[in-house]
Design an enzyme around this catalytic site. Structure first.
Site, PDB file in Angstrom:
ATOM      1  CE  LYS A 112      -4.455  -1.732   1.150  1.00  0.00           C
ATOM      2  NZ  LYS A 112      -5.742  -1.600   1.778  1.00  0.00           N
ATOM      3  CE  LYS A 195      -7.020  -8.840  -2.247  1.00  0.00           C
ATOM      4  NZ  LYS A 195      -7.960  -8.819  -1.160  1.00  0.00           N
ATOM      5  CE  LYS A 198     -13.873  -4.258   0.028  1.00  0.00           C
ATOM      6  NZ  LYS A 198     -12.897  -3.470   0.756  1.00  0.00           N
TER       7      LYS A 198
HETATM    8  P1  ATP Z   1      -9.231  -3.609  -0.750  1.00  0.00           P
HETATM    9  O1  ATP Z   1      -9.009  -3.591  -2.224  1.00  0.00           O
HETATM   10  O2  ATP Z   1      -9.928  -2.397  -0.217  1.00  0.00           O
HETATM   11  O3  ATP Z   1      -8.047  -4.039   0.045  1.00  0.00           O
HETATM   12  P2  ATP Z   1     -10.452  -6.194  -0.885  1.00  0.00           P
HETATM   13  O4  ATP Z   1     -11.321  -6.380  -2.067  1.00  0.00           O
HETATM   14  O5  ATP Z   1      -9.115  -6.816  -0.915  1.00  0.00           O
HETATM   15  O6  ATP Z   1     -10.347  -4.681  -0.534  1.00  0.00           O
HETATM   16  P3  ATP Z   1     -11.062  -6.579   1.893  1.00  0.00           P
HETATM   17  O7  ATP Z   1     -11.904  -5.535   2.491  1.00  0.00           O
HETATM   18  O8  ATP Z   1      -9.582  -6.517   2.127  1.00  0.00           O
HETATM   19  O9  ATP Z   1     -11.306  -6.707   0.317  1.00  0.00           O
HETATM   20  O10 ATP Z   1     -11.552  -7.983   2.364  1.00  0.00           O
HETATM   21  C1  ATP Z   1     -12.847  -8.354   2.755  1.00  0.00           C
HETATM   22  C2  ATP Z   1     -12.892  -9.859   2.781  1.00  0.00           C
HETATM   23  O11 ATP Z   1     -12.953 -10.383   1.439  1.00  0.00           O
HETATM   24  C3  ATP Z   1     -11.667 -10.509   3.424  1.00  0.00           C
HETATM   25  O12 ATP Z   1     -12.092 -11.643   4.172  1.00  0.00           O
HETATM   26  C4  ATP Z   1     -10.831 -10.902   2.238  1.00  0.00           C
HETATM   27  O13 ATP Z   1      -9.937 -11.947   2.513  1.00  0.00           O
HETATM   28  C5  ATP Z   1     -11.898 -11.313   1.214  1.00  0.00           C
HETATM   29  N1  ATP Z   1     -11.433 -11.127  -0.161  1.00  0.00           N
HETATM   30  C6  ATP Z   1     -11.026  -9.965  -0.711  1.00  0.00           C
HETATM   31  N2  ATP Z   1     -10.683 -10.121  -1.999  1.00  0.00           N
HETATM   32  C7  ATP Z   1     -10.865 -11.436  -2.282  1.00  0.00           C
HETATM   33  C8  ATP Z   1     -10.674 -12.228  -3.460  1.00  0.00           C
HETATM   34  N3  ATP Z   1     -10.251 -11.699  -4.591  1.00  0.00           N
HETATM   35  N4  ATP Z   1     -10.963 -13.537  -3.403  1.00  0.00           N
HETATM   36  C9  ATP Z   1     -11.415 -14.073  -2.254  1.00  0.00           C
HETATM   37  N5  ATP Z   1     -11.615 -13.391  -1.106  1.00  0.00           N
HETATM   38  C10 ATP Z   1     -11.341 -12.085  -1.099  1.00  0.00           C
END
Ligand code: ATP
Ligand code: LTN
Length: 330
Positions: A112, A195, A198
């Site tokens: 980050k 991955k 969002k």
């Molecule tokens: P950001 O981009 O804001 O870091 P993110 O999409 O990675 O967000 P988080 O808020 O970090 O999402 O995670 C929320 C939940 O969703 C966590 O339990 C995380 O492990 C899960 N998660 C996030 N992205 C994925 C993915 N691509 N596949 C499976 N699980 C995911």
């Protein structure tokens, strides 16, 4: 006694298919058998630049997305992190117990801070100590997190050790990672080596659960795949296709072998069309419910209020024990 599960999601972007498949879909199945708390990590969202109006709107939207995805506010405690001030109170105490050397190792901080070079703030650095407070306040036994959050959970366990060494044992439950049976990781649509996230600035990389059907179709049809033709699950050589097959498999309940058989002799395009239909039809009831919920702010406010009240009963009891151990006057 049911075991306690706690998990949360940072309030950034909109929930994606990755969040749905990797997290919320599993959370929903846990609400029967466990004592569950799910929260919206709005304080964690502040570690990157936020427009105040957008953050507020998004907090309502996230709550509506949680509820629309099937989390029940009566069966679970669903709340907004900043509405339970004990999180920041405990976080400070834990921050003072955490050596910088441990925080320096966190890969999310490294990633980050490379991404947000103009805003490498101290909160981004101490993010994991706030996350530890989130977990420890509720004496959570199990924490469902994706691979990316494992390191933070390990640090949380270390922090329990630091606390115990300094003040003696018995204040916190040592949390463990909960690994769902599927545990699927959904990858980015354009760049299947990373991955689906969002907060990705390229929206072609993710499908948000509130994207309209046209957008969903366009994004899935445009997903990057290799130049081959055979529909076969092979992450090494066909990362993009395999990712689409993962989504197909989770949403349809079919195994990879069944999908391969069903699409034998067909082109990638066929799979994409069927997958787009499947995603649209899976999300349709969720989106209908979401739009209904968003029309009723008073209801969302009352869900937040009830969640925060219920969460605080537990949070204050843990914090009281921490004050006693650490010599702070209550
Ligand atoms: P950001 O981009 O804001 O870091 P993110 O999409 O990675 O967000 P988080 O808020 O970090 O999402 O995670 C929320 C939940 O969703 C966590 O339990 C995380 O492990 C899960 N998660 C996030 N992205 C994925 C993915 N691509 N596949 C499976 N699980 C995911
Ligand atoms: N950092 C988490 C969100 C989060 C969380 C938590 C998850 C904040 N606090 C406590 C589990 C338990 C993420 O998934 N990005």
């Amino acid at each position: 006694m049911k075991k306690t599960i706690l998990s949360g999601s940072t309030v950034t972007g909109d929930l994606t298919l990755g969040n749905y498949i990797g997290a919320l879909n599993n959370w929903k199945n846990l609400q029967q058998d466990y004592d569950c708390l799910y929260f919206l990590a709005d304080l964690h969202a502040l570690t990157v630049m936020q427009d105040p109006k957008v953050l507020k709107e998004r907090t309502y939207s996230f709550l509506a997305q949680y509820l629309a995805l099937g989390l029940d506010e009566k069966k679970n405690i669903i709340f907004v992190q900043s509405q339970v001030p004990e999180h920041t109170q405990l976080a400070w105490i834990l921050t003072c117990l955490t050596p910088m050397g441990y925080l320096n190792r966190m890969t999310q901080f490294k990633e980050k801070s490379e991404k947000h070079v103009k805003n490498i703030n101290a909160g981004l650095y101490t993010y994991p100590t706030l996350m530890a407070a989130d977990i420890l306040l509720y004496q959570a036994d199990l924490v469902p997190v994706g691979e990316d959050q494992r390191q933070h959970l390990e640090l949380c366990r270390d922090i329990v050790g630091f606390f115990n060494n300094r003040y003696g044992e018995g204040t916190f439950t040592l949390p463990e990672a909960y690994v769902g049976k599927m545990g699927a990781r959904v990858m980015s649509l354009q760049d299947p080596d990373k991955k689906m996230s969002k907060s990705d600035e390229n929206e072609k990389n993710f499908v948000s659960i509130i994207d309209d059907p046209k957008k969903i179709e366009k994004k899935i049809k445009g997903a990057a795949t290799d130049s081959g033709t055979e529909i076969k699950y092979d992450v090494e050589n066909k990362a993009g296709l395999s990712n689409l097959m993962t989504i197909y498999s989770v949403l349809s309940g079919k195994t990879y072998a069944e999908i391969e058989t069903a699409f034998a002799g067909k082109m990638y395009g066929h799979l994409k069309v069927e997958l787009a239909d499947l995603v649209v039809s899976t999300l349709k009831p969720v989106q209908d419910k979401y739009h209904d919920l968003m029309k009723n702010r008073d209801h969302l406010d009352s869900v937040m209020k009830m969640g925060a009240e219920r969460a605080r009963v537990r949070a204050t009891s843990t914090l009281k024990a921490v004050y006693e151990k650490t010599g702070l006057v209550l």
